[in-house]
Design an enzyme around this catalytic site. Structure first.
Site, PDB file in Angstrom:
ATOM      1  CD  GLU A 163       2.968 -10.992  11.139  1.00  0.00           C
ATOM      2  OE1 GLU A 163       1.805 -10.734  10.760  1.00  0.00           O
ATOM      3  OE2 GLU A 163       3.405 -10.642  12.250  1.00  0.00           O
ATOM      4  N   GLY A 187       0.483  -9.676   7.714  1.00  0.00           N
ATOM      5  CA  GLY A 187       0.159 -11.080   7.980  1.00  0.00           C
ATOM      6  C   GLY A 187       0.519 -11.988   6.804  1.00  0.00           C
ATOM      7  CD  GLU A 213       2.267  -5.765  10.148  1.00  0.00           C
ATOM      8  OE1 GLU A 213       3.320  -5.274   9.669  1.00  0.00           O
ATOM      9  OE2 GLU A 213       2.009  -6.977  10.111  1.00  0.00           O
ATOM     10  CB  ALA A 235      -4.532  -9.079   9.266  1.00  0.00           C
TER      11      ALA A 235
HETATM   12  C1  HXC Z   1      -8.371  -5.571   3.433  1.00  0.00           C
HETATM   13  C2  HXC Z   1      -7.323  -5.096   1.458  1.00  0.00           C
HETATM   14  C3  HXC Z   1      -6.060  -5.317   2.058  1.00  0.00           C
HETATM   15  C4  HXC Z   1      -6.021  -5.701   3.436  1.00  0.00           C
HETATM   16  C5  HXC Z   1      -5.744  -4.769  -0.001  1.00  0.00           C
HETATM   17  N1  HXC Z   1      -7.066  -4.755   0.190  1.00  0.00           N
HETATM   18  N2  HXC Z   1      -5.099  -5.102   1.127  1.00  0.00           N
HETATM   19  N3  HXC Z   1      -8.455  -5.224   2.141  1.00  0.00           N
HETATM   20  N4  HXC Z   1      -7.215  -5.798   4.080  1.00  0.00           N
HETATM   21  N5  HXC Z   1      -4.892  -5.971   4.078  1.00  0.00           N
HETATM   22  C6  HXC Z   1      -8.107  -4.450  -0.776  1.00  0.00           C
HETATM   23  C7  HXC Z   1      -8.178  -2.968  -1.086  1.00  0.00           C
HETATM   24  O1  HXC Z   1      -8.935  -2.300  -0.092  1.00  0.00           O
HETATM   25  C8  HXC Z   1      -8.864  -2.969  -2.414  1.00  0.00           C
HETATM   26  O2  HXC Z   1     -10.244  -3.187  -2.233  1.00  0.00           O
HETATM   27  C9  HXC Z   1      -8.293  -4.221  -3.096  1.00  0.00           C
HETATM   28  O3  HXC Z   1      -7.790  -5.034  -2.037  1.00  0.00           O
HETATM   29  C10 HXC Z   1      -7.134  -3.889  -4.033  1.00  0.00           C
HETATM   30  O4  HXC Z   1      -6.192  -3.100  -3.318  1.00  0.00           O
HETATM   31  P1  HXC Z   1      -5.663  -1.674  -3.817  1.00  0.00           P
HETATM   32  O5  HXC Z   1      -5.187  -0.945  -2.594  1.00  0.00           O
HETATM   33  O6  HXC Z   1      -6.683  -1.016  -4.664  1.00  0.00           O
HETATM   34  O7  HXC Z   1      -4.455  -2.140  -4.754  1.00  0.00           O
HETATM   35  P2  HXC Z   1      -3.082  -1.379  -5.013  1.00  0.00           P
HETATM   36  O8  HXC Z   1      -3.312   0.078  -5.237  1.00  0.00           O
HETATM   37  O9  HXC Z   1      -2.408  -2.172  -6.083  1.00  0.00           O
HETATM   38  O10 HXC Z   1      -2.272  -1.503  -3.658  1.00  0.00           O
HETATM   39  C11 HXC Z   1      -1.886  -2.785  -3.196  1.00  0.00           C
HETATM   40  C12 HXC Z   1      -1.360  -2.699  -1.727  1.00  0.00           C
HETATM   41  C13 HXC Z   1      -2.419  -1.993  -0.861  1.00  0.00           C
HETATM   42  C14 HXC Z   1      -0.047  -1.898  -1.712  1.00  0.00           C
HETATM   43  C15 HXC Z   1      -1.077  -4.113  -1.265  1.00  0.00           C
HETATM   44  O11 HXC Z   1      -3.690  -2.670  -1.070  1.00  0.00           O
HETATM   45  C16 HXC Z   1      -2.109  -2.025   0.596  1.00  0.00           C
HETATM   46  O12 HXC Z   1      -1.292  -1.249   1.087  1.00  0.00           O
HETATM   47  N6  HXC Z   1      -2.801  -2.916   1.337  1.00  0.00           N
HETATM   48  C17 HXC Z   1      -2.667  -2.994   2.768  1.00  0.00           C
HETATM   49  C18 HXC Z   1      -1.391  -3.683   3.152  1.00  0.00           C
HETATM   50  C19 HXC Z   1      -1.216  -3.721   4.661  1.00  0.00           C
HETATM   51  O13 HXC Z   1      -1.224  -2.701   5.355  1.00  0.00           O
HETATM   52  N7  HXC Z   1      -1.086  -4.925   5.229  1.00  0.00           N
HETATM   53  C20 HXC Z   1      -0.953  -5.109   6.646  1.00  0.00           C
HETATM   54  C21 HXC Z   1      -2.306  -5.295   7.288  1.00  0.00           C
HETATM   55  S1  HXC Z   1      -2.184  -5.411   9.045  1.00  0.00           S
HETATM   56  P3  HXC Z   1     -11.354  -2.338  -3.033  1.00  0.00           P
HETATM   57  O14 HXC Z   1     -12.630  -2.831  -2.455  1.00  0.00           O
HETATM   58  O15 HXC Z   1     -11.054  -0.912  -2.772  1.00  0.00           O
HETATM   59  O16 HXC Z   1     -11.119  -2.744  -4.467  1.00  0.00           O
HETATM   60  C22 HXC Z   1      -1.616  -6.943   9.322  1.00  0.00           C
HETATM   61  C23 HXC Z   1      -1.456  -7.294  10.760  1.00  0.00           C
HETATM   62  C24 HXC Z   1      -1.224  -8.751  10.940  1.00  0.00           C
HETATM   63  O17 HXC Z   1      -1.384  -7.706   8.442  1.00  0.00           O
HETATM   64  C25 HXC Z   1      -1.569  -9.145  12.347  1.00  0.00           C
HETATM   65  C26 HXC Z   1      -1.682 -10.620  12.545  1.00  0.00           C
HETATM   66  C27 HXC Z   1      -2.723 -11.353  11.801  1.00  0.00           C
END
Ligand code: HXC
Length: 257
Positions: free
Chosen positions: A111, A108, A131, A65
């Protein structure tokens, strides 16, 4: 459709939807989820389409998400904006959905892949529920579907540590159907879609429904549902055609009637 966030390729009888927010690794904001549900429902109603493939980009199926959006969402917003409604709409799609997963399928993203009926992964794919690292837990079925897929112990480990698993592990843990080299991902997913698209559409829909119900119903009720679907299929043209073609030693032509 908004070409910015979703791309649609019609290859009748197959449709492919590509999540297309590459700069944010296909983070699933509510605008994207609404468009996805709208598009899937339209394809579900479209008689020329029999199977739908859902994919992302080379780096990410979806990294979860959108954390920018989530970080500004209050509990009341989830309720008033019906935050999970589009996920429910996707759950109710009656045609087979195949996820073709490259790169990250996190939160997500995992999911969403699990909402699909089959998952083909490239050898670069990573699956996880991170998460917990953000101070929350999965909210779109992660604790439920992951546990049903991989069992309590493995689901617990993934959800409590937030660590991802590789495509090979996901295969061993029965989260996905198969792993293929990245360059073959689309071909494999489309070939599975094509194989299913050749099958009788009424039977395919009822089979999907019955298999999904096995997750929810006690055996007796599940068997009942299966038998009723089985009986119903004997009123379809496809059943007459399928059995006649077998007896006449020819290939059947199923029309979904
Ligand atoms: C918003 C995101 C994002 C996310 C990545 N980006 N994941 N933006 N929401 N979930 C953005 C980063 O901010 C970054 O933007 C760009 O994408 C590239 O990501 P990087 O982090 O620079 O890449 P990298 O170093 O290769 O790392 C990749 C990654 C990391 C390991 C996937 O991005 C990460 O940990 N993302 C979050 C994953 C996460 O926590 N997902 C769960 C979310 S909660 P900029 O602008 O800086 O270039 C969830 C709840 C679901 O899903 C509930 C129901 C819907």
């Amino acid at each position: 459709m908004d070409q910015q966030m979703l791309l649609l390729d019609r290859m009748e009888p197959i449709a492919k939807i590509t999540l297309n927010r590459p700069k944010s690794l296909n983070a699933l904001n509510s605008g994207l989820m609404k468009k996805l549900a709208d598009e899937l429902e339209a394809l579900d109603r479209d008689e020329a389409i029999r199977v739908i493939v859902l994919t992302g980009s080379e780096r990410a199926f979806a990294a979860g998400a959108d954390i920018n959006e989530l970080s500004e969402t209050k509990p009341v917003d989830f309720v008033m904006k019906q935050f999970f409604r589009d996920w429910e709409r996707i759950r109710k799609i009656s045609k087979p959905l195949i996820a073709a997963v490259n790169g990250y399928a996190l939160g997500g993203g995992n999911e969403l892949a699990m909402c699909c009926d089959m998952i083909i992964a490239s050898d670069t794919a990573q699956f996880g529920q991170p998460e917990i690292l953000l101070g929350v837990i999965p909210g779109a079925g992660g604790t439920q579907r992951l546990t049903k897929a991989v069992g309590t112990k493995k689901a617990m480990e993934m959800i409590l540590t937030g660590k991802s698993i590789s495509a090979e592990e996901a295969l061993q843990w029965r989260l996905i159907n198969r792993v293929v080299p990245a360059e073959d991902l689309e071909k494999e997913a489309l070939s599975l879609a094509k194989e299913i698209a050749e099958k009788p559409p009424v039977a395919v829909r009822l089979a999907k429904q019955a298999v999904l119900k096995a997750q929810e119903l006690p055996l007796e009720h599940g068997l009942n549902l299966e038998q009723n679907a089985f009986f119903l299929l004997f009123s379809s043209e496809d059943q007459s055609e399928g059995m006649r073609a077998f007896l006449e030693k020819r290939k059947p032509e199923f029309r979904g009637e």
